[in-house]
Motif scaffolding. Sequence first.
Motif, PDB file in Angstrom:
ATOM      1  N   GLN A 322       0.827  -1.209   0.000  1.00 15.36           N
ATOM      2  CA  GLN A 322       0.000   0.000   0.000  1.00 15.36           C
ATOM      3  C   GLN A 322       0.863   1.262   0.000  1.00 15.36           C
ATOM      4  OE1 GLN A 322      -2.199  -0.956   3.520  1.00 15.36           O
ATOM      5  NE2 GLN A 322      -3.947  -1.810   2.405  1.00 15.36           N
ATOM      6  N   ARG A 323       1.964   1.224   0.746  1.00 13.57           N
ATOM      7  CA  ARG A 323       2.850   2.392   0.767  1.00 13.57           C
ATOM      8  C   ARG A 323       3.514   2.602  -0.586  1.00 13.57           C
ATOM      9  NH1 ARG A 323       4.027   0.294   6.013  1.00 13.57           N
ATOM     10  NH2 ARG A 323       5.856  -0.795   5.182  1.00 13.57           N
ATOM     11  N   ASP A 386       1.180  -4.935  -9.957  1.00 11.94           N
ATOM     12  CA  ASP A 386       0.003  -5.643 -10.466  1.00 11.94           C
ATOM     13  C   ASP A 386       0.377  -6.998 -11.055  1.00 11.94           C
ATOM     14  OD1 ASP A 386      -1.571  -3.543  -9.723  1.00 11.94           O
ATOM     15  OD2 ASP A 386      -2.094  -2.887 -11.747  1.00 11.94           O
ATOM     16  N   ASP A 387       1.572  -7.090 -11.630  1.00 14.56           N
ATOM     17  CA  ASP A 387       1.996  -8.305 -12.328  1.00 14.56           C
ATOM     18  C   ASP A 387       2.676  -9.317 -11.411  1.00 14.56           C
ATOM     19  OD1 ASP A 387       1.113  -7.181 -14.743  1.00 14.56           O
ATOM     20  OD2 ASP A 387       3.037  -6.146 -15.034  1.00 14.56           O
ATOM     21  N   THR A 388       2.842  -8.966 -10.152  1.00 17.30           N
ATOM     22  CA  THR A 388       3.560  -9.861  -9.235  1.00 17.30           C
ATOM     23  C   THR A 388       2.659 -10.245  -8.053  1.00 17.30           C
ATOM     24  OG1 THR A 388       4.557  -7.873  -8.243  1.00 17.30           O
ATOM     25  CG2 THR A 388       5.854  -9.070  -9.892  1.00 17.30           C
ATOM     26  N   VAL A 389       2.679  -9.446  -7.007  1.00 20.54           N
ATOM     27  CA  VAL A 389       1.951  -9.837  -5.794  1.00 20.54           C
ATOM     28  C   VAL A 389       0.441  -9.912  -6.022  1.00 20.54           C
ATOM     29  CG1 VAL A 389       3.722  -8.994  -4.227  1.00 20.54           C
ATOM     30  CG2 VAL A 389       1.910  -7.453  -4.935  1.00 20.54           C
ATOM     31  N   ILE A 390      -0.088  -9.054  -6.892  1.00 16.67           N
ATOM     32  CA  ILE A 390      -1.529  -9.076  -7.147  1.00 16.67           C
ATOM     33  C   ILE A 390      -1.891 -10.204  -8.112  1.00 16.67           C
ATOM     34  CG2 ILE A 390      -3.444  -7.785  -8.180  1.00 16.67           C
ATOM     35  CD1 ILE A 390      -2.161  -5.232  -7.014  1.00 16.67           C
ATOM     36  N   ALA A 391      -1.116 -10.358  -9.195  1.00 15.95           N
ATOM     37  CA  ALA A 391      -1.386 -11.429 -10.161  1.00 15.95           C
ATOM     38  C   ALA A 391      -1.293 -12.803  -9.510  1.00 15.95           C
ATOM     39  CB  ALA A 391      -0.403 -11.327 -11.332  1.00 15.95           C
ATOM     40  N   ASP A 392      -0.401 -12.954  -8.519  1.00 18.17           N
ATOM     41  CA  ASP A 392      -0.241 -14.239  -7.832  1.00 18.17           C
ATOM     42  C   ASP A 392      -1.318 -14.485  -6.778  1.00 18.17           C
ATOM     43  OD1 ASP A 392       1.968 -14.764  -9.323  1.00 18.17           O
ATOM     44  OD2 ASP A 392       3.420 -14.655  -7.676  1.00 18.17           O
ATOM     45  N   GLY A 393      -2.140 -13.470  -6.517  1.00 14.22           N
ATOM     46  CA  GLY A 393      -3.145 -13.616  -5.478  1.00 14.22           C
ATOM     47  C   GLY A 393      -2.589 -13.469  -4.072  1.00 14.22           C
ATOM     48  N   PHE A 394      -1.353 -12.971  -3.965  1.00 11.63           N
ATOM     49  CA  PHE A 394      -0.736 -12.777  -2.650  1.00 11.63           C
ATOM     50  C   PHE A 394      -1.487 -11.703  -1.874  1.00 11.63           C
ATOM     51  CE2 PHE A 394       2.804 -11.256   0.107  1.00 11.63           C
ATOM     52  CZ  PHE A 394       3.095 -12.452   0.731  1.00 11.63           C
ATOM     53  N   HIS A 395      -1.896 -10.652  -2.588  1.00 17.11           N
ATOM     54  CA  HIS A 395      -2.785  -9.636  -2.037  1.00 17.11           C
ATOM     55  C   HIS A 395      -3.857  -9.316  -3.068  1.00 17.11           C
ATOM     56  CE1 HIS A 395      -0.176  -9.002   1.329  1.00 17.11           C
ATOM     57  NE2 HIS A 395       0.800  -8.476   0.623  1.00 17.11           N
ATOM     58  N   GLU A 398      -7.939  -4.751  -4.605  1.00 15.19           N
ATOM     59  CA  GLU A 398      -8.710  -3.731  -3.888  1.00 15.19           C
ATOM     60  C   GLU A 398      -8.093  -3.410  -2.535  1.00 15.19           C
ATOM     61  OE1 GLU A 398     -11.038  -7.691  -3.575  1.00 15.19           O
ATOM     62  OE2 GLU A 398      -9.827  -6.603  -5.050  1.00 15.19           O
ATOM     63  N   ASP A 399      -7.362  -4.386  -1.949  1.00 17.91           N
ATOM     64  CA  ASP A 399      -6.691  -4.114  -0.675  1.00 17.91           C
ATOM     65  C   ASP A 399      -5.439  -3.275  -0.882  1.00 17.91           C
ATOM     66  OD1 ASP A 399      -8.581  -5.570   0.747  1.00 17.91           O
ATOM     67  OD2 ASP A 399      -7.444  -7.440   0.605  1.00 17.91           O
ATOM     68  N   VAL A 400      -4.679  -3.609  -1.904  1.00 22.40           N
ATOM     69  CA  VAL A 400      -3.441  -2.867  -2.177  1.00 22.40           C
ATOM     70  C   VAL A 400      -3.735  -1.420  -2.519  1.00 22.40           C
ATOM     71  CG1 VAL A 400      -1.474  -2.650  -3.764  1.00 22.40           C
ATOM     72  CG2 VAL A 400      -2.138  -4.907  -2.893  1.00 22.40           C
ATOM     73  N   TYR A 401      -4.773  -1.197  -3.298  1.00 20.48           N
ATOM     74  CA  TYR A 401      -5.094   0.153  -3.760  1.00 20.48           C
ATOM     75  C   TYR A 401      -6.118   0.852  -2.870  1.00 20.48           C
ATOM     76  CZ  TYR A 401      -2.424  -0.575  -8.013  1.00 20.48           C
ATOM     77  OH  TYR A 401      -1.403  -0.804  -8.910  1.00 20.48           O
ATOM     78  N   LYS A 402      -6.338   0.315  -1.675  1.00 21.03           N
ATOM     79  CA  LYS A 402      -7.259   0.938  -0.735  1.00 21.03           C
ATOM     80  C   LYS A 402      -6.653   2.232  -0.229  1.00 21.03           C
ATOM     81  CE  LYS A 402      -9.963  -0.157   3.405  1.00 21.03           C
ATOM     82  NZ  LYS A 402     -10.222  -1.188   4.450  1.00 21.03           N
TER      83      LYS A 402
END
Length: 413
Positions: A322-323, A386-395, A398-402
């Motif tokens: 998020q940071r 977007d192509d790493t932690v989000i694409a893998d479903g790690f986060h 909507e949580d990351v970009y909150k």
Amino acid sequence: MKAGFTSIQWIVLVLLLGVVSACSFSEGSGNLLGAGSVPPGAMSGNAVERSSGLTAGSLNGTGEGDSFDGGAAKGVSESNDDGMQAAASSDADNPIIVGFSMDTFQEERWMKDRDMFKEAALALGAQVRIMVADGDDAKQIEQAETMISEGVDVLVVVPHNAEATAAIVQKAHAAGIKVVSYDRMIKNADVDLYVSFDNVEVGELQAKAITRLVPKGKYVYIGGADTDNNAHMFKKGVFNVLQPLIDKGDITVVYDQWSKDWRPANALTNMREALKSNGNRIDAVIAANDATAGSVVQALAEQGLAGRIPVAGQDADLAGAQRIVEGTQTMTVYKPIKRLAETAAELAVKLAKGETVDADRKVNNGKTEVPSVLLSPIAVDKENIDDTVIADGFHAREDVYKSGSGFFTTLSP
């Protein structure tokens, strides 16, 4: 009046006993009665609801973890008999029991490790016994001794103190149990296998990212726990990159300090001191993980510098991600924990079965060259998050970009 019960009294007594029995074992309650009864809500998840496969007295349900041993589950254990069922389907007579000794849940990532390791082990037909030491060396050794005495087939250890946990290896080997060092190396012991990421590369990725942005200037290094071998490897990787630039005079490290026990509050104290001792004239900060990076950002924010000075972290914690999106942290290092947990579970079960384990690397732990499997970490910034932690479903995206959720957590006034 004659002593004894009348016929009517006997009938009433039998009916009362029937009511008590029905209440005690009502369908769906799952409560185990007797000295070892499990109070409702004492265990997390659905463990209480499905504990009928275990014997009375086997659980006290007082904390985190998993117990499938059929004996007393002390301290930090809970039960989930999915493991029993999975193991029974593959080897009902002699299921593999994996002990997982964990340091802490202080950082978000370790709960992910726990859940993913458990899932992977259950899928392999193994039972899992998890105990968490809360950063206490003596407690971790005692918990390991408990699992050894309960007869686990293999012990997987995330050490709090790389040196102190050598005692666990000695005790396990004395009982004929092999030991896997998970993510962090146990020092000065005959560890059977080390499964981790290339932690020197983690530090190198951090330093390369920051030096591209700040090739010259004053640097601060906020380390992790001095007792954690990984913290030393992260730092080694960082200085592999920084040292040539230091030698040229391009970079000066004006503050370099460990953060005791990885505690963010200690990192915050360190970063405040770094700023104070340098009159806020700092050009870049490398922090040993995202939790300490969060403290760095807080200290910078207190001086109106958050987002103006590049900050590196690692672990890809949600707050760190998020940071990065918000611009107060420059980068993190993503270590795909699912791969780590699945690999460690697979190899631990193989060791327990006496099968050959292919380890393509060796890492010296001060006593021996430990057979090692090292996975590759990934540098993450705003461009590829977007192509790493989000694409893998790690986060979740909507949580990351909150908005506003990852700035910093106040640790002290």
